[in-house]
Scaffold this active site. Structure first.
Site, PDB file in Angstrom:
ATOM      1  N   THR A   1       0.841  -1.085  -0.023  1.00 31.68           N
ATOM      2  CA  THR A   1       0.045   0.134   0.039  1.00 31.68           C
ATOM      3  C   THR A   1       0.800   1.113   0.017  1.00 31.68           C
ATOM      4  O   THR A   1       0.625   2.395  -0.318  1.00 31.68           O
ATOM      5  CB  THR A   1      -0.887  -0.020   1.264  1.00 31.68           C
ATOM      6  OG1 THR A   1      -0.208   0.025   2.343  1.00 31.68           O
ATOM      7  CG2 THR A   1      -1.921  -1.015   1.152  1.00 31.68           C
TER       8      THR A   1
ATOM      9  N   LEU B   1      13.164 -10.464   8.105  1.00 29.50           N
ATOM     10  CA  LEU B   1      13.690  -8.848   8.165  1.00 29.50           C
ATOM     11  C   LEU B   1      15.228  -8.965   8.189  1.00 29.50           C
ATOM     12  O   LEU B   1      15.753  -9.392   9.467  1.00 29.50           O
ATOM     13  CB  LEU B   1      13.072  -8.161   9.265  1.00 29.50           C
ATOM     14  CG  LEU B   1      13.370  -6.629   9.571  1.00 29.50           C
ATOM     15  CD1 LEU B   1      13.140  -5.796   8.313  1.00 29.50           C
ATOM     16  CD2 LEU B   1      12.687  -6.123  10.653  1.00 29.50           C
TER      17      LEU B   1
ATOM     18  N   LEU C   1       5.912   0.945  11.514  1.00 32.21           N
ATOM     19  CA  LEU C   1       4.753   1.443  11.013  1.00 32.21           C
ATOM     20  C   LEU C   1       3.882   0.598   9.897  1.00 32.21           C
ATOM     21  O   LEU C   1       2.935   0.896   9.354  1.00 32.21           O
ATOM     22  CB  LEU C   1       5.044   2.887  10.392  1.00 32.21           C
ATOM     23  CG  LEU C   1       5.001   4.116  11.278  1.00 32.21           C
ATOM     24  CD1 LEU C   1       5.885   3.881  12.351  1.00 32.21           C
ATOM     25  CD2 LEU C   1       4.967   5.424  10.478  1.00 32.21           C
TER      26      LEU C   1
ATOM     27  N   TYR D   1      -7.558  -6.263  11.103  1.00 30.68           N
ATOM     28  CA  TYR D   1      -6.707  -5.089  11.392  1.00 30.68           C
ATOM     29  C   TYR D   1      -6.763  -4.741  13.066  1.00 30.68           C
ATOM     30  O   TYR D   1      -5.464  -4.793  13.529  1.00 30.68           O
ATOM     31  CB  TYR D   1      -7.275  -3.733  10.824  1.00 30.68           C
ATOM     32  CG  TYR D   1      -6.240  -2.537  11.008  1.00 30.68           C
ATOM     33  CD1 TYR D   1      -4.968  -2.482  10.506  1.00 30.68           C
ATOM     34  CD2 TYR D   1      -6.845  -1.379  11.463  1.00 30.68           C
ATOM     35  CE1 TYR D   1      -4.277  -1.300  10.728  1.00 30.68           C
ATOM     36  CE2 TYR D   1      -6.040  -0.228  11.688  1.00 30.68           C
ATOM     37  CZ  TYR D   1      -4.590  -0.152  11.261  1.00 30.68           C
ATOM     38  OH  TYR D   1      -4.046   0.863  11.283  1.00 30.68           O
TER      39      TYR D   1
ATOM     40  N   THR E   1      -5.743  10.200  10.849  1.00 28.94           N
ATOM     41  CA  THR E   1      -4.694  11.199  10.267  1.00 28.94           C
ATOM     42  C   THR E   1      -4.736  11.702   8.937  1.00 28.94           C
ATOM     43  O   THR E   1      -5.525  10.625   8.037  1.00 28.94           O
ATOM     44  CB  THR E   1      -3.202  10.695  10.737  1.00 28.94           C
ATOM     45  OG1 THR E   1      -3.162  10.361  12.116  1.00 28.94           O
ATOM     46  CG2 THR E   1      -2.061  11.611  10.319  1.00 28.94           C
TER      47      THR E   1
ATOM     48  N   ARG F   1     -10.303   5.847   2.187  1.00 26.75           N
ATOM     49  CA  ARG F   1     -10.814   6.577   3.531  1.00 26.75           C
ATOM     50  C   ARG F   1     -11.542   7.866   3.129  1.00 26.75           C
ATOM     51  O   ARG F   1     -11.302   8.494   1.988  1.00 26.75           O
ATOM     52  CB  ARG F   1      -9.284   7.097   4.303  1.00 26.75           C
ATOM     53  CG  ARG F   1      -8.819   5.752   4.875  1.00 26.75           C
ATOM     54  CD  ARG F   1      -7.801   5.901   6.047  1.00 26.75           C
ATOM     55  NE  ARG F   1      -6.607   5.909   5.016  1.00 26.75           N
ATOM     56  CZ  ARG F   1      -5.454   5.682   5.771  1.00 26.75           C
ATOM     57  NH1 ARG F   1      -5.227   5.580   7.118  1.00 26.75           N
ATOM     58  NH2 ARG F   1      -4.315   5.891   5.116  1.00 26.75           N
TER      59      ARG F   1
HETATM   60  N1  UDP Z   1     -16.888   7.407   5.038  1.00 25.90           N
HETATM   61  C1  UDP Z   1     -17.876   7.949   4.367  1.00 25.90           C
HETATM   62  N2  UDP Z   1     -17.747   8.141   3.081  1.00 25.90           N
HETATM   63  C2  UDP Z   1     -16.347   7.630   2.153  1.00 25.90           C
HETATM   64  C3  UDP Z   1     -15.520   7.182   3.058  1.00 25.90           C
HETATM   65  C4  UDP Z   1     -15.750   6.959   4.493  1.00 25.90           C
HETATM   66  O1  UDP Z   1     -18.944   8.451   4.918  1.00 25.90           O
HETATM   67  O2  UDP Z   1     -16.357   7.986   1.194  1.00 25.90           O
HETATM   68  C5  UDP Z   1     -17.222   7.269   6.422  1.00 25.90           C
HETATM   69  C6  UDP Z   1     -16.898   5.977   7.170  1.00 25.90           C
HETATM   70  O3  UDP Z   1     -17.939   5.148   7.106  1.00 25.90           O
HETATM   71  C7  UDP Z   1     -16.388   6.344   8.687  1.00 25.90           C
HETATM   72  C8  UDP Z   1     -15.648   7.467   8.514  1.00 25.90           C
HETATM   73  O4  UDP Z   1     -15.968   8.210   7.148  1.00 25.90           O
HETATM   74  O5  UDP Z   1     -17.387   6.294   9.324  1.00 25.90           O
HETATM   75  C9  UDP Z   1     -14.146   7.538   8.410  1.00 25.90           C
HETATM   76  O6  UDP Z   1     -13.875   6.385   7.540  1.00 25.90           O
HETATM   77  P1  UDP Z   1     -12.164   6.089   6.938  1.00 25.90           P
HETATM   78  O7  UDP Z   1     -12.527   4.984   5.951  1.00 25.90           O
HETATM   79  O8  UDP Z   1     -11.693   7.268   6.522  1.00 25.90           O
HETATM   80  O9  UDP Z   1     -11.395   5.479   8.332  1.00 25.90           O
HETATM   81  P2  UDP Z   1     -12.301   5.052   9.567  1.00 25.90           P
HETATM   82  O10 UDP Z   1     -11.934   5.993  10.709  1.00 25.90           O
HETATM   83  O11 UDP Z   1     -13.373   4.067   9.550  1.00 25.90           O
HETATM   84  O12 UDP Z   1     -10.881   3.993  10.014  1.00 25.90           O
END
Ligand code: UDP
Length: 317
Positions: free
Chosen positions: A43, A69, A81, A153, A183, A194
């Site tokens: 990724t 490693l 990380l 995860y 972040t 995300r």
């Molecule tokens: N989310 C959303 N639309 C998107 C992507 C994410 O509404 O296109 C929402 C998702 O359902 C979550 C929040 O945004 O409640 C944060 O999602 P993300 O995938 O960034 O990471 P998470 O905090 O869930 O690990």
């Protein structure tokens, strides 16, 4: 609160070609250290190394740390990380995610033991699952579905914490554990699924903004430079116990969408899509511990951080 500097030395960053890893590598190089990044690019992205790939003190080793490693020489410190970290990525690579949290982490901790150096490992707010305490303090044990789609995860990071504590207890290894909350910033992958990349790219392309569920779920967003500062503060600090790193300013996802539309000047509309299974409904870090023990707190206001992030994504449209 002055900028943290680790002593000049040779540092290993696993996941060094990732979003946060690459910013950390850059920061360590800026203070004159030698940096070895290890990444299998599952990724991570070579594009993230552009600013410093020609620095003679930087080296990238393409290795999958779940298998082995093997890097010559010793280190003065290790930052672990490496892991897929977005819900879309770990849904696509659940076994790789479990392997890097377990086998990969064991290899990293062994390397720290061999080097007799301090090691910081990246855990996550996901270990709190869908939390029943709000905001989340480090003392909260969490509410995780061990067999749900996010368990690869959540459980791999819970295992990472357990393994790290065991190495600390059994071998007296100098360990540090951070729990990273949401972040954002430049170098996030535009298609990692995300909320920040999705909303920014959708707004910039004039596509509909996809709100999952009603958008009442909350998140809080920490700009990457603040997080890197928190990583260094934790590494330099005295405690082997977990510490939350994140920004405590909380938004509903619906309000966050409106903010992105305003900041991009987009005409995108909001559309609702189904809420993913086990999506945490509330998330916000209690950072009292980081404030009092490390004298750390986020400094970058959301509009400033988002402006820089949007500028980055604009180049990718
Ligand atoms: N989310 C959303 N639309 C998107 C992507 C994410 O509404 O296109 C929402 C998702 O359902 C979550 C929040 O945004 O409640 C944060 O999602 P993300 O995938 O960034 O990471 P998470 O905090 O869930 O690990």
């Amino acid at each position: 609160m002055s900028e943290r500097k680790v002593p000049t030395g040779r540092y290993l960053v696993t996941g060094g070609a990732g979003f946060i890893g690459s910013h950390l590598c850059e920061k360590l190089l800026q203070s004159g250290s030698q940096v070895v990044a290890v990444d299998n690019l599952i990724t991570g992205n070579l594009r993230n190394l552009k600013n410093f790939e020609n620095n003679p003190k930087f080296e990238l080793i393409r290795q999958d740390i779940t298998g082995r490693l093997e890097i010559l020489g010793n280190f003065d410190g290790i930052f672990h990380l490496a892991s897929p970290a977005s819900p879309v990525d770990y849904a696509e690579f659940p076994i790789e995610t479990l392997r890097v949290g377990s086998y990969g982490s064991e290899h990293v901790l062994e390397m720290a033991k061999k080097s007799k150096c301090r090691v910081l490992v990246a855990s996550t707010s996901e270990i709190y699952g869908d939390p029943q305490q709000h905001p989340q303090k480090e003392s909260y044990w969490g509410n995780v579905n061990s067999i749900g789609p996010r368990s690869c995860y959540d459980e791999s990071k819970r295992f990472l914490e357990a393994l790290t504590m065991a190495y600390h207890r059994v071998f007296g290894l100098q360990t540090r554990i951070i729990r990273i909350f949401n972040t954002y910033g430049p170098r996030m992958r535009e298609n990692d699924g995300r909320v920040v990349p999705n909303f920014c790219m959708q707004a910039l392309r004039g596509e509909s903004i996809t709100i999952y569920g009603e958008g009442k779920q909350t998140r809080s967003f920490c700009y990457v430079s603040d997080l890197v500062e928190g990583i260094l503060a934790t590494f330099l600090g005295d405690s082997h116990l977990p510490i939350n790193l994140g920004n405590p300013t909380e938004f509903t996802i619906a309000d966050f969408a409106k903010k992105i539309i305003a900041l991009t000047g987009s005409r995108s509309e909001l559309v609702h899509k189904p809420l993913p299974e086990d999506d945490p409904q509330l998330r916000c870090p209690d950072i009292t511990k980081a404030r009092t023990e490390l004298n750390w707190e986020p400094k970058v206001p959301i509009d400033e951080g988002l402006a820089k992030t949007i500028e980055y994504f604009r180049q990718l449209v």
